[in-house]
Design a protein around this motif. Sequence first.
Motif: not given
Length: 114
Positions: A85-91
Amino acid sequence: MKDNTCSPSGIKIEDTGFGYTLSVIGGKYKMIILYWLNENQPTMRFNELKRCIGTISFKTLSSTLKELEKDKLIIRKEYPQIPPKVEYRLSIKGKSLIPLLDSMCTWGNNNKMR
């Protein structure tokens, strides 16, 4: 009088703030990915991004996400589980581009052919 601090004459464009900005948001999908990550905060998974964008290949999405991560515009979090499971978000740096994207949207709405 025009302010030349963004792109003074005699300096290569890639050595300016303007050139740097273009280098981190340039490309067909970078701004679209940033847009979707902003719209679907706090996080999105790879396949969610793929579904939202639609026309992007898995390889292109993967390489574009790696570039955005390298430029510190997004944060990738991998969970050690099966299946992965990989999640991405804005820095914070990525979030600082949202007003620029909003301005581009406003400009487009004001100037597109009707």
